[in-house]
Design a protein around this motif. Structure first.
Motif, PDB file in Angstrom:
ATOM      1  N   GLY A  30      55.056  23.359  31.613  1.00 40.87           N
ATOM      2  CA  GLY A  30      55.324  24.790  31.703  1.00 40.87           C
ATOM      3  C   GLY A  30      56.690  25.170  31.151  1.00 40.87           C
ATOM      4  N   THR A  66      49.051  28.365  29.966  1.00 37.29           N
ATOM      5  CA  THR A  66      48.142  27.467  30.692  1.00 37.29           C
ATOM      6  C   THR A  66      48.869  26.554  31.677  1.00 37.29           C
ATOM      7  N   ALA A  67      50.152  26.279  31.448  1.00 37.01           N
ATOM      8  CA  ALA A  67      50.852  25.335  32.321  1.00 37.01           C
ATOM      9  C   ALA A  67      51.820  26.038  33.264  1.00 37.01           C
ATOM     10  N   LEU A  68      51.643  27.344  33.426  1.00 39.16           N
ATOM     11  CA  LEU A  68      52.581  28.068  34.288  1.00 39.16           C
ATOM     12  C   LEU A  68      51.931  28.437  35.610  1.00 39.16           C
ATOM     13  N   ASP A  69      52.697  28.307  36.690  1.00 39.99           N
ATOM     14  CA  ASP A  69      52.163  28.777  37.958  1.00 39.99           C
ATOM     15  C   ASP A  69      52.090  30.298  37.907  1.00 39.99           C
ATOM     16  N   VAL A  70      51.270  30.884  38.759  1.00 39.19           N
ATOM     17  CA  VAL A  70      51.002  32.315  38.650  1.00 39.19           C
ATOM     18  C   VAL A  70      52.226  33.185  38.890  1.00 39.19           C
ATOM     19  N   GLN A 127      54.157  32.985  35.659  1.00 35.17           N
ATOM     20  CA  GLN A 127      53.331  33.665  34.670  1.00 35.17           C
ATOM     21  C   GLN A 127      53.529  35.171  34.780  1.00 35.17           C
ATOM     22  N   GLY A 152      51.234  24.234  42.607  1.00 35.68           N
ATOM     23  CA  GLY A 152      52.634  24.537  42.904  1.00 35.68           C
ATOM     24  C   GLY A 152      53.399  25.030  41.711  1.00 35.68           C
ATOM     25  N   SER A 187      55.749  25.600  38.559  1.00 38.16           N
ATOM     26  CA  SER A 187      55.922  24.900  37.294  1.00 38.16           C
ATOM     27  C   SER A 187      57.246  24.149  37.345  1.00 38.16           C
ATOM     28  N   GLN A 189      47.923  16.346  30.705  1.00 42.65           N
ATOM     29  CA  GLN A 189      48.074  17.801  30.702  1.00 42.65           C
ATOM     30  C   GLN A 189      47.914  18.376  29.292  1.00 42.65           C
ATOM     31  N   GLU A 245      45.694  19.296  34.910  1.00 41.01           N
ATOM     32  CA  GLU A 245      45.247  20.523  34.227  1.00 41.01           C
ATOM     33  C   GLU A 245      44.098  20.239  33.274  1.00 41.01           C
ATOM     34  N   SER A 294      42.287  23.711  31.777  1.00 43.93           N
ATOM     35  CA  SER A 294      43.050  24.948  31.598  1.00 43.93           C
ATOM     36  C   SER A 294      42.682  25.708  30.326  1.00 43.93           C
ATOM     37  N   HIS A 308      46.851  24.981  38.080  1.00 42.21           N
ATOM     38  CA  HIS A 308      47.479  26.238  38.473  1.00 42.21           C
ATOM     39  C   HIS A 308      46.412  27.234  38.888  1.00 42.21           C
ATOM     40  N   ALA A 317      50.213  36.311  43.783  1.00 40.26           N
ATOM     41  CA  ALA A 317      50.428  36.514  42.355  1.00 40.26           C
ATOM     42  C   ALA A 317      49.182  36.218  41.523  1.00 40.26           C
TER      43      ALA A 317
END
Ligand SMILES: Nc1ncnc2c1ncn2[C@@H]1O[C@H](COP(=O)(O)OP(=O)(O)OP(=O)(O)O)[C@@H](O)[C@H]1O
Ligand SMILES: Nc1ncnc2c1ncn2[C@@H]1O[C@H](COP(=O)(O)OP(=O)(O)OP(=O)(O)O)[C@@H](O)[C@H]1O
Ligand SMILES: [Mg+2]
Ligand SMILES: [Mg+2]
Lengths: 306, 286
Positions: free
Chosen positions: A185, A210-214, A217, B44, B46, B94, B177, B180, B210, B254
Motif C-alpha cells: 500500500g 487494491t493494497a490500501l485499507d479502507v 483509501q 488492518g 496498510s 500480494q 490479497e 484484489s 482489505h 470507512a
C-alpha cells in the motif's frame, strides 16, 4: 493525516459535491469507436468500438470483468500500448485548455513524450511493482521535478516531494526508503504521489488502491476529490470496487468483453441499471453487516466455482 | 492435516537514513494458529505488518524473535526439512505483477510445481495444469498455456498465481490479497473454490485482505492489525458485527456502502423511490 474517523467518513460526499458541480460540460477528452487488437497467433480483440467523452473536472469510473479490456483502453488513451497491441480504428482527441485540440493517435516522438507527462498522468495497475528497485523514493520523486520542472531548485524539489508524500499519507521520514522496504500500500501511495506531481489535466488511475485499507483509501480519495475541485483535472478511475466507484464517480462506464456496455451517471446506474451485467455486478457484492446472501461459504455450489 | 502455530512472532527492521539508523518494529508479538479446514483472515492498516507475517511464515524473512511450529514441531529451516516445509506451505503473493517470472509461460508456472512435488508425471502434468486453470476460471487451452505473464490482464495473473500455489497440493495456504484485482463474480468463484478445497482437503488458510465483507463471509476468525500489533482477534461475525476496538470500528465505518451514502439517499428522495435492493437481483446471476 490526523483527521478523525467521522470527518473522513462523512466528508466524501460533501467534498465530491461541494463548491457546486466540479465537472463542467466542456470536454477534455473524446474517444470515438476505438478498436484495439493484440496481434498474436490467435488475435485478441481487447477493445471494441469504445466511445466516451470525458469532461473537464469529471471523475469517470471504469468497472468491468477481469480481462474485459480496461487496462488496454487506458493505455490506448495515452498511446502507451506496445506491440503486439495495435489500434486498428477510431480516434482519441484531447481538448487542451490553452492550445486547442490534439489528435492523440497522430502524436509521435518528442511531442508524444511531452504530451504524456504534462497532460495525462497515469497510475499503472501493478503500480506497486513499477518503482525502480535500486533507487530511493526520494531520488525518484525528485527526478520527476529535475526532468520536468528544471527551474525548481533542490530545496523546492525536496519540499514538494515531502508535501506529496504527506498528501498520500506516507510519513515523509520514509522518503529515503527503497521500494522493497515499503509495504504494498505504501508503494501504491508513492505512485499516486508521483502522478500528482506535475498537476496534470487528466489522471488515469488503474486499480490504484487494491493494497490500501479502507480508511487510507478514503483519505486519498478525499484528497483527489479536493484537488480536482482546486485544479480542475479529470480522472478516469479503474477498479473492481463498484461500491467505491459509486461514491466518488460522476459517471461510470461498465466494460465487458471489450465493449462499453453501459455508461451513465452513478445515480442512474445505481437506481436504474440497464445492462444485465451491471445488475449482476451490483447484486454480487456481499453485504458487510447484512445476512450473508448467496455467497456464504457453506452455500457454494460446484458450478459456481467454474 | 497440518497445523501451523505462531507464537509471539516479532520482526524488527533496521532503517538507514543517511548516516542515522533507526528501528522499525514491523511485527510485534503476534500469536495465532492456522488449523485444518479453517480460515483466519488478517485485515488492518496498510503498512501494519500483514505481508511481513506472510514472509515470516514462508521463511522469506527470519523472525527477530518468536517461534513457528508445524504440527507441534519446530519448522525445518534448511535442507530436506525446508523442502518438506515448502511442500506443505504455499503462498499467493500480494503483487501478481512481480511474483510471476516474465520469461516463463503460464504452462511452465504450473507444470513445474506439479512435477517438482510429485503431483503429476510428465504425461499427466499438462492435463493437471489445465484442470487447475479451469478451477480458477481461466481458459484451459494450449494457447493460454503458452502465453507469458505480461500477456495477461492483472486479474488473470492473480488467478495464475493462485493456481500455481494450489499445484503442489499444500496443506497450508498463505494468501496475500489473492483476489484484489478480480471482479466480484470471479472473486466469489475463486473464494468459493478455496472454501471447497478447505472442506474437501482440510486446507488451513491465512487470508490477508482489505475487503472486510469477504473476510467476514469466508473466514472463521478475523485478526485486525494496527502498527505491527494484533489489536483484535475473534470469530468473524463478532469482529464485524460487534467490534471492540476503535480502529476496527473506523475500518468498518470507512467501507464503501452506497445504501447508506448521503448521495444515494438524497437521490432516492428526489426520485420518490425506495433504495434499490440489488441483492434481490442475484437470481440474474444465472
Ligand atoms: N500482450 C498481450 N497479448 C495478448 N493478449 C493480451 C495481451 N495483453 C492483454 N491481453 C488480453 O487482452 C484482454 C484485455 O486485457 P486487459 O489487461 O485490458 O484487461 P482488464 O480489463 O484490465 O482486466 P483486469 O481487470 O484483470 O486487469 C485480456 O483477455 C488479456 O488476456
Ligand atoms: N525489507 C524491509 N526493510 C525495511 N522495512 C520494511 C521491510 N519490509 C517491510 N518493511 C516495513 O514494515 C512495515 C510493515 O510492512 P508490511 O509489508 O508487512 O505491511 P502490510 O500490512 O502488508 O501493508 P499493505 O497492506 O500496505 O500491503 C512497513 O512500515 C514497511 O515499510
Ligand atoms: Mg487491468
Ligand atoms: Mg502487504
Amino acid at each position: 493525516m490526523s483527521k478523525s474517523a467521522e470527518q473522513i467518513v462523512t466528508d466524501l460526499e460533501s467534498v465530491r459535491s461541494g463548491f457546486g458541480a466540479a465537472a463542467s460540460p466542456e470536454p477534455v477528452l473524446t474517444v470515438r469507436d476505438l478498436d484495439i487488437v493484440y496481434e498474436v497467433a490467435e488475435p485478441v480483440h481487447a477493445v471494441r468500438r469504445a466511445s466516451l467523452t470525458l469532461h473537464r473536472g469529471e471523475i469517470l469510473g471504469l468497472a468491468g470483468e477481469s480481462g474485459s479490456g480496461k487496462t488496454t483502453l487506458a493505455y490506448g488513451l495515452n498511446q502507451l500500448h506496445r506491440p503486439p497491441a495495435r489500434i486498428i480504428g477510431g480516434s482519441v482527441t484531447f481538448h487542451g485548455q490553452s492550445d486547442g485540440d490534439v489528435d492523440v493517435l497522430a502524436l509521435e516522438g518528442e511531442s508524444l513524450r511531452t504530451f504524456r507527462w504534462s497532460r495525462i498522468a497515469m497510475v499503472f495497475q501493478g503500480a506497486m511493482n513499477s518503482l525502480n528497485p535500486v533507487i530511493s523514493v526520494k531520488a525518484q520523486l525528485e527526478d520527476v521535478f529535475t526532468t520536468h520542472r528544471p527551474q525548481m531548485d533542490a530545496a523546492e524539489r525536496r519540499h514538494r516531494s515531502e508535501e506529496l508524500l504527506r498528501l498520500v499519507g506516507v510519513d515523509p521520514s520514509r522518503i529515503t526508503a527503497f521500494a522493497h522496504e515499503l509495504s504494498g500500500g505504501m508503494r501504491q501511495r508513492v505512485m499516486i504521489a508521483m502522478a500528482l506531481a506535475l498537476d496534470p489535466e487528466l489522471m488515469i488511475m488503474d486499480e490504484p488502491t487494491t493494497a490500501l485499507d479502507v480508511v487510507v483509501q478514503r483519505e486519498i480519495l478525499q484528497e483527489i476529490l479536493r484537488l480536482r475541485q482546486e485544479l480542475g483535472f479529470a480522472v478516469v478511475f479503474i477498479t473492481h470496487d463498484l461500491p467505491m466507484l459509486l461514491e466518488i464517480s460522476d459517471r461510470i462506464a461498465v466494460m465487458r468483453q471489450g465493449e462499453i456496455v453501459e455508461l451513465d451517471t452513478a445515480e442512474n446506474l445505481y437506481f436504474a441499471p440497464k445492462h444485465p451485467y451491471t445488475r449482476r455486478l451490483l447484486g454480487s457484492f456481499p453485504s458487510l453487516t447484512g445476512s450473508t446472501g448467496d455467497f456464504v461459504r457453506a452455500g457454494y455450489s460446484p458450478e459456481e466455482t467454474r | 492435516m497440518t497445523t501451523l502455530t505462531a507464537t509471539d512472532l516479532s520482526k524488527t527492521y533496521l532503517l538507514r537514513s543517511g548516516l542515522r539508523f533507526s528501528r522499525l518494529q514491523a511485527v510485534q508479538e503476534v500469536s495465532f494458529e492456522l488449523s485444518p479446514g479453517r480460515t483466519l483472515a488478517l485485515v488492518g492498516q496498510s503498512g501494519s505488518g500483514k505481508s511481513t507475517i506472510a514472509k515470516l511464515l514462508m521463511q522469506l524473512e527470519r523472525p527477530t524473535s518468536g517461534t513457528l511450529l508445524l504440527d507441534g514441531a519446530p519448522i525445518g529451516r534448511r535442507g530436506r526439512a525446508l523442502a518438506d516445509y515448502r511442500h506443505e506451505v504455499q503462498m499467493v503473493f500480494q503483487d501478481p505483477f512481480a511474483s510471476l517470472n516474465p520469461y516463463h509461460s503460464i504452462g511452465h508456472h504450473l507444470l513445474r510445481p506439479l512435477l517438482l512435488h510429485g503431483r503429476a508425471t510428465a504425461r499427466t502434468a499438462p492435463g493437471a495444469a489445465k484442470e487447475l486453470l479451469e478451477r480458477v476460471n481461466l481458459p484451459a487451452d494450449d494457447a493460454f498455456m503458452e502465453r507469458r505473464p505480461h500477456e495477461l490482464s492483472g486479474g488473470q495473473r492473480q488467478r495464475v498465481a493462485i493456481a500455481r500455489a494450489l499445484a503442489p497440493g499444500p496443506s497450508v495456504l498463505v494468501a496475500d490479497e489473492p483476489v484484489s484485482m478480480l471482479d466480484v463474480s470471479v472473486r466469489l468463484g475463486v473464494l468459493n473454490l478455496l472454501a471447497r478445497l478447505q472442506q474437501e482437503e482440510d486446507l488451513a488458510m491465512l487470508y490477508i485482505t482489505h475487503d472486510l465483507a469477504t473476510a467476514r463471509h469466508f473466514s472463521d476468525e478475523i485478526m485486525v492489525m494496527l502498527r505491527g500489533r494484533v489489536i483484535e482477534h475473534g470469530p468473524a461475525d463478532e469482529v464485524i458485527l460487534s467490534p471492540r476496538e476503535e480502529f476496527t470500528r473506523r475500518l468498518l465505518a470507512a467501507a464503501p456502502e452506497p445504501a447508506t451514502n448521503q448521495r444515494f439517499l438524497a437521490e432516492a428522495q428526489r426520485r420518490g423511490v425506495p433504495m434499490p435492493d440489488h441483492l434481490a437481483h442475484q437470481e440474474d446471476l444465472g
